[in-house]
Design a protein around this motif. Structure first.
Motif, PDB file in Angstrom:
ATOM      1  N   LEU A  62       0.815  -1.216   0.000  1.00 40.14           N
ATOM      2  CA  LEU A  62       0.000   0.000   0.000  1.00 40.14           C
ATOM      3  C   LEU A  62       0.852   1.272   0.000  1.00 40.14           C
ATOM      4  N   GLY A  63       2.167   1.107   0.093  1.00 40.27           N
ATOM      5  CA  GLY A  63       3.054   2.266   0.087  1.00 40.27           C
ATOM      6  C   GLY A  63       3.170   2.941   1.434  1.00 40.27           C
ATOM      7  N   LEU A  64       2.767   2.252   2.496  1.00 47.90           N
ATOM      8  CA  LEU A  64       2.864   2.821   3.839  1.00 47.90           C
ATOM      9  C   LEU A  64       4.252   2.556   4.403  1.00 47.90           C
ATOM     10  N   PRO A  65       4.803   3.498   5.180  1.00 47.94           N
ATOM     11  CA  PRO A  65       6.144   3.287   5.739  1.00 47.94           C
ATOM     12  C   PRO A  65       6.095   2.300   6.905  1.00 47.94           C
ATOM     13  N   LEU A  66       7.205   1.646   7.126  1.00 44.47           N
ATOM     14  CA  LEU A  66       7.327   0.735   8.247  1.00 44.47           C
ATOM     15  C   LEU A  66       7.770   1.556   9.456  1.00 44.47           C
ATOM     16  N   THR A  67       6.927   1.664  10.443  1.00 47.69           N
ATOM     17  CA  THR A  67       7.219   2.462  11.634  1.00 47.69           C
ATOM     18  C   THR A  67       8.133   1.683  12.568  1.00 47.69           C
ATOM     19  N   PRO A  68       8.707   2.352  13.560  1.00 46.43           N
ATOM     20  CA  PRO A  68       9.528   1.621  14.529  1.00 46.43           C
ATOM     21  C   PRO A  68       8.748   0.513  15.243  1.00 46.43           C
ATOM     22  N   LYS A  69       7.481   0.751  15.518  1.00 44.96           N
ATOM     23  CA  LYS A  69       6.673  -0.295  16.152  1.00 44.96           C
ATOM     24  C   LYS A  69       6.527  -1.483  15.193  1.00 44.96           C
ATOM     25  N   GLY A  70       6.328  -1.188  13.910  1.00 45.59           N
ATOM     26  CA  GLY A  70       6.244  -2.256  12.911  1.00 45.59           C
ATOM     27  C   GLY A  70       7.549  -3.025  12.813  1.00 45.59           C
ATOM     28  N   HIS A  71       8.676  -2.296  12.863  1.00 45.37           N
ATOM     29  CA  HIS A  71       9.982  -2.949  12.834  1.00 45.37           C
ATOM     30  C   HIS A  71      10.149  -3.850  14.062  1.00 45.37           C
ATOM     31  N   GLY A  72       9.748  -3.332  15.213  1.00 41.13           N
ATOM     32  CA  GLY A  72       9.851  -4.133  16.437  1.00 41.13           C
ATOM     33  C   GLY A  72       9.038  -5.406  16.335  1.00 41.13           C
ATOM     34  N   ASN A  74      12.728   6.510   1.961  1.00 38.41           N
ATOM     35  CA  ASN A  74      12.003   5.395   1.363  1.00 38.41           C
ATOM     36  C   ASN A  74      12.771   4.081   1.437  1.00 38.41           C
ATOM     37  N   ASN A  75      14.066   4.130   1.745  1.00 33.90           N
ATOM     38  CA  ASN A  75      14.878   2.935   1.776  1.00 33.90           C
ATOM     39  C   ASN A  75      14.950   2.424   3.226  1.00 33.90           C
ATOM     40  N   ILE A  76      14.190   1.403   3.534  1.00 39.92           N
ATOM     41  CA  ILE A  76      14.089   0.893   4.903  1.00 39.92           C
ATOM     42  C   ILE A  76      15.419   0.326   5.374  1.00 39.92           C
ATOM     43  N   GLN A  77      16.132  -0.359   4.503  1.00 45.45           N
ATOM     44  CA  GLN A  77      17.408  -0.960   4.887  1.00 45.45           C
ATOM     45  C   GLN A  77      18.412   0.122   5.270  1.00 45.45           C
ATOM     46  N   ARG A  78      18.501   1.170   4.457  1.00 41.52           N
ATOM     47  CA  ARG A  78      19.430   2.284   4.742  1.00 41.52           C
ATOM     48  C   ARG A  78      19.042   2.980   6.056  1.00 41.52           C
TER      49      ARG A  78
END
Length: 173
Positions: free
Chosen positions: A37-47, A89-93
């Protein structure tokens, strides 16, 4: 819907390995849908994606006992990150830079250097200007105000003179 299921699943006390694996699949699907959906991965999502299932397996009783503290901590700390990284936009970076920053702030040498800099420059007052400089600036200010006042008088006088002439020319006939 998937996130609701994932949050529900992480609250299980003493989860089995099968339950943990199913929880990870649900979280993976939730993140995949967010990214589609083009939504960013938040820190909570990463956790949730990278850490919660491991914690469910390793923490006695499951992660449910520490979950509220963890969420509260992320609300307080990670909001700063959300604001800072909003446009990336680059989650890895982003993850690599965040990890480097967090390691730097935990480093004792970095902490000592920060304390030294803060101690040296906090509360330092600006250098006072010399009296001659203040007097010279005040003199220039007064001269400027006098020049503006003189110019305004000339403009008013000119307007009145022209207005009187215009008035005589137009309205005396």
């Amino acid at each position: 819907f998937l996130w609701n299921k994932a949050f529900s699943m992480i609250n299980k006390r003493n989860p089995s390995n099968d339950h943990c694996n199913e929880t990870q699949r649900t979280i993976d699907l939730s993140v995949e849908q967010m990214l589609r959906l083009g939504l960013p991965l938040t820190p909570k999502g990463h956790g949730m994606l990278c850490h919660i299932v491991y914690q469910m397996k390793m923490v006695p009783g499951g992660a449910a006992l520490m979950l509220e503290y963890w969420v509260e901590h992320y609300h307080q700390v990670a909001h700063q990150y959300d604001v800072y990284w909003r446009g990336m936009n680059n989650i890895q970076r982003e993850a690599e830079i965040r990890a480097r920053m967090e390691r730097t702030f935990r480093n004792k040498n970095s902490q000592q250097e920060k304390a030294r800099v803060v101690g040296k420059f906090t509360g330092v007052q600006k250098r006072k200007r010399r009296a001659e400089t203040v007097e010279a600036e005040e003199k220039v200010k007064v001269e400027r105000e006098e020049a503006v006042t003189k110019m305004m008088r000339l403009l008013v006088c000119s307007f009145q003179c022209n207005h009187d002439w215009f008035h005589v020319l137009c309205f005396t006939n």
